[in-house]
Design a protein around this motif. Structure first.
Motif, PDB file in Angstrom:
ATOM      1  N   ALA A  57       0.801  -1.144  -0.025  1.00 42.95           N
ATOM      2  CA  ALA A  57       0.017  -0.293  -0.031  1.00 42.95           C
ATOM      3  C   ALA A  57       0.854   1.314  -0.041  1.00 42.95           C
ATOM      4  CB  ALA A  57      -0.964  -0.132   1.165  1.00 42.95           C
ATOM      5  N   MET A  58       2.078   1.146   0.740  1.00 42.50           N
ATOM      6  CA  MET A  58       2.701   2.481   0.824  1.00 42.50           C
ATOM      7  C   MET A  58       3.544   2.466  -0.349  1.00 42.50           C
ATOM      8  SD  MET A  58       4.426   2.334   4.643  1.00 42.50           S
ATOM      9  CE  MET A  58       5.323   3.624   4.284  1.00 42.50           C
ATOM     10  N   ARG A  59       3.863   1.538  -1.073  1.00 48.82           N
ATOM     11  CA  ARG A  59       4.531   1.460  -2.614  1.00 48.82           C
ATOM     12  C   ARG A  59       4.064   2.707  -3.504  1.00 48.82           C
ATOM     13  NH1 ARG A  59       3.646  -0.107  -7.120  1.00 48.82           N
ATOM     14  NH2 ARG A  59       1.766  -1.213  -6.554  1.00 48.82           N
ATOM     15  N   LYS A  60       2.562   2.623  -3.625  1.00 49.07           N
ATOM     16  CA  LYS A  60       1.871   3.269  -4.458  1.00 49.07           C
ATOM     17  C   LYS A  60       2.024   4.862  -4.000  1.00 49.07           C
ATOM     18  CE  LYS A  60      -1.917  -0.235  -4.327  1.00 49.07           C
ATOM     19  NZ  LYS A  60      -3.273  -0.300  -3.861  1.00 49.07           N
ATOM     20  N   SER A  61       2.357   5.220  -3.057  1.00 49.50           N
ATOM     21  CA  SER A  61       2.583   6.857  -2.725  1.00 49.50           C
ATOM     22  C   SER A  61       3.890   7.275  -2.729  1.00 49.50           C
ATOM     23  CB  SER A  61       1.656   7.253  -1.543  1.00 49.50           C
ATOM     24  OG  SER A  61       2.120   6.568  -0.399  1.00 49.50           O
ATOM     25  N   GLY A 122       4.751   6.836  13.084  1.00 49.13           N
ATOM     26  CA  GLY A 122       3.057   6.693  13.520  1.00 49.13           C
ATOM     27  C   GLY A 122       2.701   5.427  13.718  1.00 49.13           C
ATOM     28  N   LEU A 123       1.611   5.539  14.291  1.00 54.97           N
ATOM     29  CA  LEU A 123       0.825   4.033  14.675  1.00 54.97           C
ATOM     30  C   LEU A 123       0.365   3.578  13.496  1.00 54.97           C
ATOM     31  CD1 LEU A 123      -0.744   5.204  17.933  1.00 54.97           C
ATOM     32  CD2 LEU A 123       0.807   3.093  17.811  1.00 54.97           C
ATOM     33  N   THR A 124       0.060   2.122  13.236  1.00 52.80           N
ATOM     34  CA  THR A 124      -0.601   1.448  12.180  1.00 52.80           C
ATOM     35  C   THR A 124      -1.725   0.703  12.387  1.00 52.80           C
ATOM     36  OG1 THR A 124       0.930  -0.297  12.683  1.00 52.80           O
ATOM     37  CG2 THR A 124       1.972   1.392  11.350  1.00 52.80           C
ATOM     38  N   LEU A 279      -2.397   3.448   5.044  1.00 56.43           N
ATOM     39  CA  LEU A 279      -3.406   3.025   5.916  1.00 56.43           C
ATOM     40  C   LEU A 279      -4.801   3.224   5.508  1.00 56.43           C
ATOM     41  CD1 LEU A 279      -2.071   3.822   9.269  1.00 56.43           C
ATOM     42  CD2 LEU A 279      -1.985   1.610   8.366  1.00 56.43           C
ATOM     43  N   ASN A 280      -5.064   4.083   4.650  1.00 53.45           N
ATOM     44  CA  ASN A 280      -6.431   4.529   3.998  1.00 53.45           C
ATOM     45  C   ASN A 280      -6.606   3.943   2.722  1.00 53.45           C
ATOM     46  OD1 ASN A 280      -7.701   6.369   5.915  1.00 53.45           O
ATOM     47  ND2 ASN A 280      -5.898   7.821   5.457  1.00 53.45           N
ATOM     48  N   ASP A 281      -5.455   2.938   2.200  1.00 53.04           N
ATOM     49  CA  ASP A 281      -5.683   2.286   0.964  1.00 53.04           C
ATOM     50  C   ASP A 281      -6.904   1.382   0.793  1.00 53.04           C
ATOM     51  OD1 ASP A 281      -4.602   1.568  -1.890  1.00 53.04           O
ATOM     52  OD2 ASP A 281      -4.688  -0.389  -0.723  1.00 53.04           O
ATOM     53  N   PRO A 282      -7.796   1.349   0.023  1.00 54.12           N
ATOM     54  CA  PRO A 282      -9.135   0.555   0.179  1.00 54.12           C
ATOM     55  C   PRO A 282      -8.883  -1.096   0.110  1.00 54.12           C
ATOM     56  CG  PRO A 282      -9.521   2.100  -1.323  1.00 54.12           C
ATOM     57  CD  PRO A 282      -8.078   2.287  -0.970  1.00 54.12           C
ATOM     58  N   VAL A 295      -7.614  -0.567  11.891  1.00 60.19           N
ATOM     59  CA  VAL A 295      -6.848   0.666  11.095  1.00 60.19           C
ATOM     60  C   VAL A 295      -6.717   1.898  11.896  1.00 60.19           C
ATOM     61  CG1 VAL A 295      -6.081   1.672   9.125  1.00 60.19           C
ATOM     62  CG2 VAL A 295      -6.761  -0.577   8.855  1.00 60.19           C
ATOM     63  N   LEU A 296      -5.516   2.377  12.352  1.00 59.58           N
ATOM     64  CA  LEU A 296      -5.375   3.530  13.052  1.00 59.58           C
ATOM     65  C   LEU A 296      -4.796   4.740  12.225  1.00 59.58           C
ATOM     66  CD1 LEU A 296      -3.617   1.841  16.132  1.00 59.58           C
ATOM     67  CD2 LEU A 296      -5.896   2.301  15.870  1.00 59.58           C
ATOM     68  N   ALA A 297      -5.501   5.028  11.033  1.00 63.36           N
ATOM     69  CA  ALA A 297      -4.897   6.127  10.158  1.00 63.36           C
ATOM     70  C   ALA A 297      -4.791   7.493  10.847  1.00 63.36           C
ATOM     71  CB  ALA A 297      -6.117   6.165   9.125  1.00 63.36           C
ATOM     72  N   ASP A 298      -5.909   7.565  12.011  1.00 65.38           N
ATOM     73  CA  ASP A 298      -5.845   9.027  12.372  1.00 65.38           C
ATOM     74  C   ASP A 298      -4.762   9.240  13.773  1.00 65.38           C
ATOM     75  OD1 ASP A 298      -8.329   9.776  11.118  1.00 65.38           O
ATOM     76  OD2 ASP A 298      -9.602   9.208  12.809  1.00 65.38           O
ATOM     77  N   GLU A 299      -4.137   8.080  13.687  1.00 63.83           N
ATOM     78  CA  GLU A 299      -2.925   8.076  14.729  1.00 63.83           C
ATOM     79  C   GLU A 299      -1.532   8.050  14.121  1.00 63.83           C
ATOM     80  OE1 GLU A 299      -4.172   6.430  18.886  1.00 63.83           O
ATOM     81  OE2 GLU A 299      -5.723   5.591  17.767  1.00 63.83           O
ATOM     82  N   ALA A 300      -1.665   7.918  12.618  1.00 64.94           N
ATOM     83  CA  ALA A 300      -0.486   7.474  11.890  1.00 64.94           C
ATOM     84  C   ALA A 300       0.566   8.955  11.785  1.00 64.94           C
ATOM     85  CB  ALA A 300      -0.763   7.321  10.431  1.00 64.94           C
ATOM     86  N   ASN A 301       0.891   9.325  12.899  1.00 62.79           N
ATOM     87  CA  ASN A 301       1.789  10.411  12.928  1.00 62.79           C
ATOM     88  C   ASN A 301       2.898  10.429  14.300  1.00 62.79           C
ATOM     89  OD1 ASN A 301       0.664  11.835  15.588  1.00 62.79           O
ATOM     90  ND2 ASN A 301      -1.247  11.504  14.305  1.00 62.79           N
TER      91      ASN A 301
END
Length: 328
Positions: A57-61, A122-124, A279-282, A295-301
């Motif tokens: 998922a991270m590879r894409k961005s 960040g958290l994942t 983390l937001n990748d569908p 998934v902890l996308a809001d805490e990915a910092n």
């Protein structure tokens, strides 16, 4: 040829600027080649499952391949130390779970300092645990399981993925909660532990849903409860430990991502942005939902992960000291 002293400050400033510019350019151009994500556990385990889905998922961005490398051993400390000693250029990162916070209490001598040798990204995800047993275990539900294990505690074996692993920590809390001690069998990773459970060579274990969901749905193990506060959507028929009678029992295995300390902020920012996108990748979210992971996308910092570690190290330290469990 002599250099006039009045030109020395300008010459030194120019040299310093020349050194800074390449580093600045490297940060701005990051990444120009694949990034290695170290997983400090064996391939096929629950953290590895998360890492491989997240790497794709991270590879894409990022625009570069993220290569997962498994560096297992010593409850995750060997792979974690590898990242601490790596160049702080963003090309080596760590995906580790709650063991990052328990290791300082479990190990008398760590080859790194969890508080100072890393830069948080960040958290994942947060992964619940499941209590599972061999498929011919003589208990139909959690109540029967609890009665049986208390009555046969000297005869039963409880597997885990090694000292300091998530399954080991969950097992410690479970034994402490019910006031019983079982023969614990440590393995070099969750994969080997699960293999022996499937082979009926051990009786039961506590393991993450990312490793047990497929086995549970396939009827290859008996499942009795989940350790989350609420039921897991992918395993709706399993009660929580709290529902089943162990009031207040809750164990969630959070995962985080780190880089070596001193990694330039522009690189941390790019990795953090890629992590959040991943983390937001569908496809990633769907895969985690299937495995019961949150998934902890809001805490990915960095701030959220730093706060988590600072609160978890003393909490687990107290629990581990009370249990009297240490690893050399």
């Amino acid at each position: 040829m002599a250099i006039c002293s009045k030109f020395l400050p300008a010459a030194l400033a120019g040299a310093a600027m020349a050194a800074v510019l390449p580093a600045h350019a490297a940060s701005q151009n990051f990444p120009t080649h694949p990034v290695t994500m170290i997983v400090p556990f064996a391939a096929g385990g629950p953290t590895d499952v998360v890492a491989r889905s997240l790497a794709e998922a991270m590879r894409k961005s990022l625009g570069q391949t993220v290569v997962v490398e498994n560096v297992g051993g010593a409850g995750g400390t060997i792979g974690t130390a590898r990242v601490a000693r790596s160049p702080n250029d963003g090309y080596t990162i760590l995906l580790m779970h709650i063991g990052f916070s328990t290791a300082p209490a479990l190990y008398r001598k760590l080859p790194y300092n969890a508080s100072t040798d890393f830069a948080p990204i960040g958290l994942t995800v947060d992964v619940p645990m499941t209590l599972v047993a061999r498929d011919n275990f003589p208990a139909a539900n959690f109540s029967e399981f609890l009665t049986y294990v208390k009555a046969n505690k000297t005869k039963l074996s409880m597997a885990n993925a090694g000292i300091g692993s998530a399954s080991h920590l969950c097992g410690l809390i479970f034994m402490s909660t019910i006031g019983a001690e079982f023969q614990t069998i440590p393995y070099k990773g969750t994969g080997p532990a699960m293999n022996d459970l499937l082979g009926k060579q051990v009786d039961f274990m506590c393991d993450q849903t990312t490793n047990t969901t497929g086995q549970i749905k396939g009827g290859k193990v008996k499942a009795y409860a989940v350790t989350s506060k609420t039921r897991v959507a992918s395993l709706p028929d399993l009660p929580t430990m709290d529902e089943a009678g162990l009031k207040g029992f809750e164990v969630g295995i959070w995962h985080g991502m780190w880089a070596p300390k001193g990694t330039p902020q522009p690189i941390i920012d790019k990795l953090q942005a890629s992590l959040k996108d991943g983390l937001n990748d569908p496809a990633f979210k769907q895969r985690m939902a299937e495995l019961g992971a949150i998934v902890l996308a809001d805490e990915a910092n960095p701030a959220a992960l730093d706060k988590k570690v600072k609160s978890e190290i003393p909490r687990w330290g107290e629990l581990i000291r009370k249990a009297g469990v240490y690893a050399d």
